[in-house]
Design an enzyme around this catalytic site. Structure first.
Site, mmCIF file in Angstrom:
data_model
loop_
_atom_site.group_PDB
_atom_site.id
_atom_site.type_symbol
_atom_site.label_atom_id
_atom_site.label_comp_id
_atom_site.label_asym_id
_atom_site.label_seq_id
_atom_site.Cartn_x
_atom_site.Cartn_y
_atom_site.Cartn_z
ATOM 1 N N ARG A 298 -42.618 -12.203 -54.591
ATOM 2 C CA ARG A 298 -42.846 -13.557 -54.184
ATOM 3 C C ARG A 298 -44.186 -14.579 -54.031
ATOM 4 N NH1 ARG A 298 -36.968 -13.590 -50.607
ATOM 5 N NH2 ARG A 298 -35.573 -13.527 -52.133
ATOM 6 N N TYR A 439 -37.387 -17.411 -60.243
ATOM 7 C CA TYR A 439 -37.156 -16.367 -59.888
ATOM 8 C C TYR A 439 -38.037 -16.034 -58.706
ATOM 9 C CZ TYR A 439 -41.740 -15.155 -62.732
ATOM 10 O OH TYR A 439 -43.173 -15.348 -63.268
ATOM 11 N N GLU A 440 -37.454 -14.589 -58.690
ATOM 12 C CA GLU A 440 -37.492 -13.877 -57.408
ATOM 13 C C GLU A 440 -37.026 -14.110 -55.646
ATOM 14 O OE1 GLU A 440 -39.017 -11.098 -57.408
ATOM 15 O OE2 GLU A 440 -39.458 -11.127 -59.170
ATOM 16 N N GLY A 441 -36.400 -15.265 -56.185
ATOM 17 C CA GLY A 441 -35.939 -16.057 -55.112
ATOM 18 C C GLY A 441 -35.825 -17.367 -55.330
ATOM 19 N N GLN A 446 -35.978 -19.503 -50.633
ATOM 20 C CA GLN A 446 -37.187 -19.818 -50.091
ATOM 21 C C GLN A 446 -36.531 -20.539 -48.840
ATOM 22 O OE1 GLN A 446 -39.477 -17.510 -50.787
ATOM 23 N NE2 GLN A 446 -38.283 -17.178 -52.513
#
Length: 597
Positions: A298, A439-441, A446
């Site tokens: 992230r 992507y990655e949250g 977040q």
């Protein structure tokens, strides 16, 4: 189209003046991080980024990765560039010396990482995922697993992946259904399918080490029943050489809006009897371990936001200086001028520049805090630094990536109609940037993490401490005579007040009306990003004025003050509106029935 040139001067300034490189170099284990070494690393990394990776960026976008019967071929030049990248030691920069790494602080690695991502984002994704896999194995792998995999991964001879997402389990990892069946000899057979696996298959290295989330037969439902397994593409013999092919196959790659040269794979595990895997750490704690990789990833994706913004800005400046169109406003009958002389083009460029510099400053300060959290001899200092890092990682990821989409779009706008034409290169930056808030949250994930875990659960302790530090900077601005500093002080004060009001609202609302608080979660993330950016830009202006007062005539410092003033006037000034939305926006967002949409 312009090639990327690393903004080394700004990187050096931020590392030394804002992130506290000197203090990091005094931490145990970080003593080698001298200014001379850092400058040499940045210089060499800049050469590699501009000379090797940047020229391949357009090639990769046009050619992409190719899939054929389970095999993936990377774009022309990719394999050779990766070999050169690994042989030059770039994969090992921040890794543990016990496994061949150079053990340098994160603050150094982050600056170099930015260069790779600006020069060629699609290429940079491969070492990024490998770094996360290395970190997870370092912290939770067995001694045997470390001995088997880490040296080859640190050297870049092998790469790594993270396998979370499944067709029915996107952001909801409780829905993971990949199975792991114990074999009685300490190994497991893995069965299932994973999607969106970055560099899950490629031709650049001999082996790929997959870290895979799966469920044991007796696992409880939900996220508490997920375990983590290491599943190599090729089995590794006792002597470290490669054995037979494991039962994991790439069944397709995705056709995407951007990052064309990064193969996004669908991986099938166990179609021919079961893929051999080995449990990492304890059973049913896989999601906890995977978050080690995810936090690393992230932050790295946040750096993609910074990097793509820098690349889009450089491209736009090059075009604005080269493109001659129209006469300058207020000059009757004057000559045709480059469009950089037009007021709104200058506004766009300054917006791109100031936000990129603010994001870089915030990210590097967080990176240096990570070094403190890992290495400081005092436990209290480590805990305070880690709390700050935990608070700010959602902001680095969410705010920077959302900004990168807007900044890349501004870059297209500067180009006018030519920005819509692929050959200029401006459109690629926008297409590549669009994945970063997803992507990655996603940004919403977040933001929910920010207001829930990082503010409400902690009762605002860390963010209130940060606000006090911000107010200290306001006091320092008040000690300067120049009008620019007075303007910055006013804007930063208003921004801090807006942030403080929003924090109090979240603390008062979250427990009793989580939906109302959640409506304002993304505005809250953006608000904290903007105010933190304004804080760091003000610190940059103060450091620059100190150099000027000391006799420096370097235009870099005067330009820093101008850029900070622009950020205060044009970006930080948005804080009050975001705070209003957080405090008042829930009713309008939640009032309609579902069938009214």
């Amino acid at each position: 189209m312009s090639e990327y040139r690393a903004p080394i001067r700004d990187m050096q300034f931020v590392m030394k003046e804002l992130a506290g490189l000197d203090q990091v170099a005094q931490l145990p284990g970080c003593e080698e991080a001298s200014e001379d070494l850092v400058d040499a690393i940045l210089e060499e990394a800049g050469k590699f980024a501009s000379g090797v990776l940047s020229p391949l960026n357009r090639v990769g976008d046009k050619e992409g990765a190719k899939w054929n019967d389970g095999e993936v071929t990377t774009a022309p030049g990719w394999k050779e560039a990766y070999t050169q990248f690994a042989e030059s030691g770039w994969t090992s920069l921040a890794c543990d010396p016990d496994y061949g790494g150079q053990g340098l602080p994160k603050i150094i690695n982050v600056a170099v990482m930015e260069m790779w991502k600006s020069a060629n984002m699609a290429f940079s994704l491969c070492p990024m995922l490998t770094t996360g896999a290395i970190e997870a194995l370092m912290l939770r792998g067995t001694d045997e697993q470390k001995a088997t995999y880490l040296t080859k991964m640190v050297s870049g001879e092998w790469t790594g992946t993270m396998n979370l997402t499944e067709p029915a389990a996107g952001s909801d990892l409780a829905a993971v259904r990949t199975k792991a069946e114990p074999q009685g000899d300490g190994s497991y057979k893995i069965f299932g399918q994973k999607i969106f696996i970055t560099y899950g298959e490629h031709d650049m290295t001999d082996n790929i080490v997959h870290l895979v989330l799966a469920r044991l037969p007796d696992a409880p439902e939900g996220v508490k029943g997920i375990s983590l397994f290491v599943v190599p593409k090729f089995m590794v013999k006792d002597d470290g050489s490669l054995g037979e092919r494991n039962d994991v196959k790439c069944v397709s790659i995705e056709h995407k809006l951007g990052i064309h040269a990064s193969p996004t794979c669908v991986l099938a595990f166990g179609d021919n009897g079961g893929a051999v895997g080995y449990l990492v750490g304890e059973a049913n704690r896989g999601l906890e371990y995977m978050f080690i990789m995810m936090n690393e990833a992230r932050f790295a994706v946040g750096m993609e936001g910074v990097a793509l913004s820098e690349r889009a800005y450089q491209q736009a400046v090059w075009y604005a200086k080269d493109r001659v169109q129209g006469t300058e406003a207020g000059v009757r009958g004057g000559p045709k001028v480059p469009i950089i002389r037009h007021a709104d083009v200058r506004r766009l460029l300054m917006s791109m520049r100031s936000q990129t510099e603010a994001m870089r400053a915030v990210a590097y300060v967080v990176a240096a805090a990570t070094d403190v959290a890992h290495c400081h001899p005092d436990e209290g200092e480590r805990q305070r630094a880690q709390a700050f890092v935990d608070l700010m990682i959602p902001v680095v990821k969410g705010w920077s990536t959302e900004n990168s989409v807007d900044i890349a779009s501004m870059g297209v706008q500067v180009h006018g109609g030519m920005g819509f034409i692929e050959e200029t290169g401006a459109a690629q930056h926008l297409r590549d940037a669009r994945i970063t808030p997803i992507y990655e949250g996603t940004t919403a994930i977040q933001a929910n993490d920010l207001i829930g875990r990082k503010i409400a659960r902690e009762k605002g302790v860390t963010i209130k401490a940060v606000i006090e530090d911000m107010r200290g900077t306001v006091q320092a601005l008040g000690g300067q005579d120049a009008p620019a500093f007075a303007a910055m002080a006013t804007s930063l004060t208003e921004g801090i007040n807006a942030l403080e009001a929003a924090v109090e609202y979240i603390l008062a609302t979250y427990a009793d009306d989580i939906k109302a608080a959640s409506v304002g979660s993304v505005p809250m993330l953006k608000l904290l990003g903007i105010v933190a950016g304004g804080w760091q830009m003000a610190r940059a202006a103060l450091a620059s004025q100190k150099q000027i007062d000391g006799g420096s005539s370097d235009a870099f410092y005067a330009n820093k003050i101008v850029t900070a003033r622009f950020f205060a006037d044009h970006v930080l000034s948005q804080a009050a509106g975001l705070s209003y939305t957080i405090l008042n926006g829930a009713e309008g967002a939640l009032a309609l029935e579902d069938d009214a949409f």
